[in-house]
Design a protein around this motif. Structure first.
Motif, PDB file in Angstrom:
ATOM      1  N   ILE A  33       0.851  -1.189   0.000  1.00  0.00           N
ATOM      2  CA  ILE A  33       0.000   0.000   0.000  1.00  0.00           C
ATOM      3  C   ILE A  33       0.884   1.235   0.000  1.00  0.00           C
ATOM      4  N   ASN A  34       0.571   2.174  -0.878  1.00  0.00           N
ATOM      5  CA  ASN A  34       1.248   3.470  -0.912  1.00  0.00           C
ATOM      6  C   ASN A  34       0.184   4.547  -0.781  1.00  0.00           C
ATOM      7  N   ARG A  35       0.145   5.203   0.351  1.00  0.00           N
ATOM      8  CA  ARG A  35      -0.817   6.289   0.528  1.00  0.00           C
ATOM      9  C   ARG A  35      -0.447   7.485  -0.347  1.00  0.00           C
ATOM     10  N   ARG A  36       0.808   7.595  -0.699  1.00  0.00           N
ATOM     11  CA  ARG A  36       1.293   8.665  -1.569  1.00  0.00           C
ATOM     12  C   ARG A  36       2.228   8.037  -2.588  1.00  0.00           C
ATOM     13  N   ARG A  37       2.184   8.541  -3.815  1.00  0.00           N
ATOM     14  CA  ARG A  37       3.087   8.048  -4.863  1.00  0.00           C
ATOM     15  C   ARG A  37       3.434   9.200  -5.791  1.00  0.00           C
ATOM     16  N   VAL A  38       4.562   9.057  -6.473  1.00  0.00           N
ATOM     17  CA  VAL A  38       4.987  10.085  -7.426  1.00  0.00           C
ATOM     18  C   VAL A  38       4.711   9.560  -8.833  1.00  0.00           C
ATOM     19  N   VAL A  39       3.961  10.334  -9.593  1.00  0.00           N
ATOM     20  CA  VAL A  39       3.597   9.976 -10.961  1.00  0.00           C
ATOM     21  C   VAL A  39       4.386  10.875 -11.907  1.00  0.00           C
ATOM     22  N   THR A  40       5.040  10.268 -12.907  1.00  0.00           N
ATOM     23  CA  THR A  40       5.794  11.036 -13.888  1.00  0.00           C
ATOM     24  C   THR A  40       5.078  10.987 -15.231  1.00  0.00           C
ATOM     25  N   ILE A  41       4.861  12.151 -15.799  1.00  0.00           N
ATOM     26  CA  ILE A  41       4.171  12.281 -17.082  1.00  0.00           C
ATOM     27  C   ILE A  41       5.216  12.630 -18.139  1.00  0.00           C
ATOM     28  N   GLY A  42       5.218  11.893 -19.234  1.00  0.00           N
ATOM     29  CA  GLY A  42       6.195  12.129 -20.305  1.00  0.00           C
ATOM     30  C   GLY A  42       7.591  11.726 -19.886  1.00  0.00           C
ATOM     31  N   ASP A  43       7.724  10.597 -19.228  1.00  0.00           N
ATOM     32  CA  ASP A  43       9.006  10.142 -18.674  1.00  0.00           C
ATOM     33  C   ASP A  43      10.078  10.037 -19.761  1.00  0.00           C
ATOM     34  N   GLY A  44      11.185  10.744 -19.558  1.00  0.00           N
ATOM     35  CA  GLY A  44      12.314  10.706 -20.484  1.00  0.00           C
ATOM     36  C   GLY A  44      12.163  11.573 -21.717  1.00  0.00           C
ATOM     37  N   LYS A  45      11.099  12.329 -21.804  1.00  0.00           N
ATOM     38  CA  LYS A  45      10.858  13.189 -22.972  1.00  0.00           C
ATOM     39  C   LYS A  45      10.949  14.646 -22.552  1.00  0.00           C
ATOM     40  N   PRO A  46      11.209  15.541 -23.498  1.00  0.00           N
ATOM     41  CA  PRO A  46      11.221  16.967 -23.154  1.00  0.00           C
ATOM     42  C   PRO A  46       9.882  17.388 -22.561  1.00  0.00           C
ATOM     43  N   GLY A  47       9.936  18.168 -21.521  1.00  0.00           N
ATOM     44  CA  GLY A  47       8.714  18.603 -20.856  1.00  0.00           C
ATOM     45  C   GLY A  47       8.217  17.644 -19.790  1.00  0.00           C
ATOM     46  N   GLU A  48       9.035  16.660 -19.446  1.00  0.00           N
ATOM     47  CA  GLU A  48       8.669  15.674 -18.412  1.00  0.00           C
ATOM     48  C   GLU A  48       8.293  16.372 -17.115  1.00  0.00           C
ATOM     49  N   ARG A  49       7.230  15.895 -16.462  1.00  0.00           N
ATOM     50  CA  ARG A  49       6.764  16.466 -15.195  1.00  0.00           C
ATOM     51  C   ARG A  49       6.488  15.351 -14.203  1.00  0.00           C
ATOM     52  N   SER A  50       6.811  15.578 -12.941  1.00  0.00           N
ATOM     53  CA  SER A  50       6.504  14.640 -11.873  1.00  0.00           C
ATOM     54  C   SER A  50       5.575  15.312 -10.874  1.00  0.00           C
ATOM     55  N   ILE A  51       4.615  14.537 -10.370  1.00  0.00           N
ATOM     56  CA  ILE A  51       3.623  15.056  -9.446  1.00  0.00           C
ATOM     57  C   ILE A  51       3.443  14.058  -8.305  1.00  0.00           C
ATOM     58  N   SER A  52       3.485  14.539  -7.094  1.00  0.00           N
ATOM     59  CA  SER A  52       3.233  13.708  -5.918  1.00  0.00           C
ATOM     60  C   SER A  52       1.722  13.622  -5.721  1.00  0.00           C
TER      61      SER A  52
END
Length: 198
Positions: A33-52
């Motif tokens: 179980i992870n009550r919180r996780r980090v999601v990465t959008i566009g992983d490895g591409k220009p403009g990549e963003r991570s959101i907790s």
């Protein structure tokens, strides 16, 4: 009364997972179980963003709307908490939540998944504040101690903010005004003055 909220500044998040680790350690969250996780959008591409990501403690929570036993309840601070003693493990909240916050310790059919678990904003549950029973079921109750959630306190870049929604909104507004908004307004180009290929 203040309405408590989370906000993750994707321009500052570096995907270090300190928030995830802090949450698991503070509450002794069960394996799987992870009550919180980090999601990465566009992983490895220009403009990549991570959101907790965690429970966003919605104003009109869809998990509460579909729960057949009404185990979800709201607090004066606007938090959406749950009562594990009432939970029957049906999984409706899991399917209703757009953020994937409700999770179960086991995979199985109705009632066989165990009791649902989710982010409590470090506010515990319906039991007496900071009691042994509350800690066993929900983890640490930092809100009762006058503290903020540990995930936000452990964020090294201060990307993850927690607290009064109006104060958080003003902090984010100030950040956007200082750095500008849009592609390339903050990040490697600004911090290290280097041009990245488009």
């Amino acid at each position: 009364m203040a309405r408590m909220k989370f906000l993750c500044d994707s321009d500052r998040c570096i995907e270090c997972n300190a928030c995830v680790t802090a949450c698991k350690n503070e509450h002794e969250v069960p394996w799987g179980i992870n009550r919180r996780r980090v999601v990465t959008i566009g992983d490895g591409k220009p403009g990549e963003r991570s959101i907790s990501m965690a429970c966003m403690h919605c104003t009109d929570a869809p998990c509460a709307a579909v729960c057949p036993v009404a185990c979800f309840y709201g607090t004066e601070d606007g938090l959406v908490l749950h009562d594990k003693d009432l939970c029957i493990g049906c999984g409706y909240c899991f399917y209703a939540c757009p953020f994937g916050a409700p999770q179960y310790p086991r995979v199985g059919n109705f009632g066989g998944r165990g009791k649902m678990d989710k982010c409590t904003y470090c506010a515990g549950g319906p039991q007496q504040d900071n009691s042994a029973v509350e800690y066993m079921q929900y983890g640490s109750n930092r809100i009762a101690e006058g503290k903020l959630p540990l995930c936000a306190e452990m964020c090294s870049t201060k990307a993850l903010l927690a607290g009064d929604g109006e104060i958080i909104a003003s902090i984010y507004k100030e950040r956007v005004q200082q750095r500008g908004y849009g592609s390339g307004a903050w990040g490697w180009r600004t911090a290290y003055r280097e041009e990245l290929p488009a």
